[in-house]
Design an enzyme around this catalytic site. Sequence first.
Site, mmCIF file in Angstrom:
data_model
loop_
_atom_site.group_PDB
_atom_site.id
_atom_site.type_symbol
_atom_site.label_atom_id
_atom_site.label_comp_id
_atom_site.label_asym_id
_atom_site.label_seq_id
_atom_site.Cartn_x
_atom_site.Cartn_y
_atom_site.Cartn_z
ATOM 1 N N CYS B 84 -13.746 10.730 6.493
ATOM 2 C CA CYS B 84 -13.822 9.274 6.349
ATOM 3 C C CYS B 84 -15.085 8.704 6.982
ATOM 4 O O CYS B 84 -15.358 7.512 6.845
ATOM 5 C CB CYS B 84 -12.589 8.620 6.944
ATOM 6 S SG CYS B 84 -11.069 9.437 6.450
ATOM 7 N N ILE B 210 -4.635 3.091 -0.373
ATOM 8 C CA ILE B 210 -5.451 4.032 -1.139
ATOM 9 C C ILE B 210 -6.330 3.178 -2.053
ATOM 10 O O ILE B 210 -5.818 2.291 -2.735
ATOM 11 C CB ILE B 210 -4.533 4.983 -1.934
ATOM 12 C CG1 ILE B 210 -3.753 5.862 -0.949
ATOM 13 C CG2 ILE B 210 -5.319 5.814 -2.927
ATOM 14 C CD1 ILE B 210 -2.534 6.528 -1.574
ATOM 15 N N LYS B 330 -7.677 -1.817 6.723
ATOM 16 C CA LYS B 330 -6.276 -2.186 6.500
ATOM 17 C C LYS B 330 -6.108 -3.139 5.312
ATOM 18 O O LYS B 330 -5.226 -2.958 4.485
ATOM 19 C CB LYS B 330 -5.726 -2.831 7.776
ATOM 20 C CG LYS B 330 -4.361 -3.463 7.644
ATOM 21 C CD LYS B 330 -3.283 -2.395 7.447
ATOM 22 C CE LYS B 330 -1.951 -3.003 7.031
ATOM 23 N NZ LYS B 330 -1.815 -3.112 5.578
ATOM 24 N N HIS B 334 -9.910 1.140 1.823
ATOM 25 C CA HIS B 334 -10.568 2.303 2.432
ATOM 26 C C HIS B 334 -10.894 3.367 1.386
ATOM 27 O O HIS B 334 -10.281 4.427 1.350
ATOM 28 C CB HIS B 334 -9.660 2.865 3.536
ATOM 29 C CG HIS B 334 -10.220 4.034 4.271
ATOM 30 N ND1 HIS B 334 -11.570 4.241 4.467
ATOM 31 C CD2 HIS B 334 -9.597 5.082 4.893
ATOM 32 C CE1 HIS B 334 -11.743 5.362 5.160
ATOM 33 N NE2 HIS B 334 -10.570 5.889 5.420
#
Lengths: 131, 388
Positions: B84, B210, B330, B334
Amino acid sequence: MSDTESETRDAGFDEWLDAAEEGAAYYLACPNDHGSLPPRRVCPDCGVTDLEEASLPETGEIRTFTVTHVPTPAFEEDAPYATAVADFGPVRITGQVVGIDTEDVESGLEVEIEVTVSETTGERVLGFSPV
Amino acid sequence: MSDVRVAGVGLTPFGNAPERTSRDLFAEASIAAFEDSGVPRDDVDALLYGNFMGELSEHQGHQGPLMAEAAGVQAPATRYESACASSGAAVRDAVMRIRNGEDDVILVGGAERMTNLGTAGATEALAIAADDLWEVRAGMTFPGAYALMAQAYFDEYGGEHEDLAHIAVKNHENALNNEKAQYQSAIEVSDVLEAPQVSSPLGLYDSCPISDGAAAVVLTSEDYAEEHGLEAPVSISGTGQGGDRMALHDREYLARSPAARAAGDEAYADAGVDAADVDFAEVHDCFTIAEVLAIESLDLFPVGEGISAARDGRTTADGETPINLSGGLKAKGHPVGATGASQIAEVTKLLSGNHPNSEFVADATTGVAHNAGGTVASATVHVLEVTE
Ligand SMILES: [Zn+2]
């Protein structure tokens, strides 16, 4: 999965599971008292290369845990299940907590290694069971 | 050593677009970044591109040249993979290459296509950021790993799920005005507490979604910016990277992120600032507990106090140190490989007054971007400042 793939073993890791199934789990000890898990040729703490197998303590203590409800596909039939990090003296290990209701798992619980099997795939899974 | 200017930034909307390829996403972000910068594509010396799961999500490796083509850039291109933190690592290398005089103009960014995998597929793909032998095969998932850290944090420093819920509420609130955000909807503490469990103590609303999306940033040397009369008032003045052992169980700490602390310390020293100078930050809140660990690692709050910062209003938009004014991972979303570059874009917009939430940081001169990989076995931190 083809036969060839299913027969392929991960050197170091599958031997460790074999040993754990026979009650002879071990860790890799370096001369400077660092512990680590195989497969490994170099101590990750100090870089020495003369690592020796040493007996893992019989019991460990759960340091932290979680109950997973949304698994990867390899554990679809197993969920919900508890996963924990447990202290075994020189090393800490991640495993699935078995032989206890998930709501009774807690930090501080004393456990021993018990190699179990995924209900989803039939593959071996490193597990912890309460002593 | 040349200062590094942010000449232009571009983002796609983050969200649910299973039909869109990553090359299409990155093309859109790069077009926006070039338009914002006024830099011609011909001047680009290199593309540094972050992506994590391209092989799994669209059967595509070797994405560097593909993305150069998509962006219309005739330059060598390299893909960065650091889970990430992939595009945070790409930004860091871009900064160092410009500083040492190797390159004058770099297109840096990232993209990720995830929603086409579905929840189970994406959960599996994200899990490979952990140790396959010792973690994934024991059933650990990515949310599960952060849940292990959350439980360890509660045991060590106190706090409870309700504290974490305030972080999710805050970040949703911040995303209300962000038209690129995946969720532009307010939530309540009770929504978080009553949501289905993912991996206890974390539930659905403790977790980032997602996402599909891309981010692109045009960086230039100070000399290039001045010679070409670019309007580029924001500099990347500090960069840092930290590392830790791969498996969570092999770490000294289960409830701290030393890799992020190392990255932050290095970036602060590099920029010549300290935590007290930081006006606001975009941090890697893939789960609510991750924001706690991040703001403590960056020294914005003492260890053990990050848990209550959102609840006490210290990190809200009108608080002393606003955290994740974009909505964070959040609420903004992401798309893994795009996240680090998107944080640079958000901090730049906030500092230059071009962000819907700029009013909350109107006098700010210093912002920080914190990008973490896996359970923070990788971390990059960048300090951005308004150039005098
Ligand atoms: Zn050693």
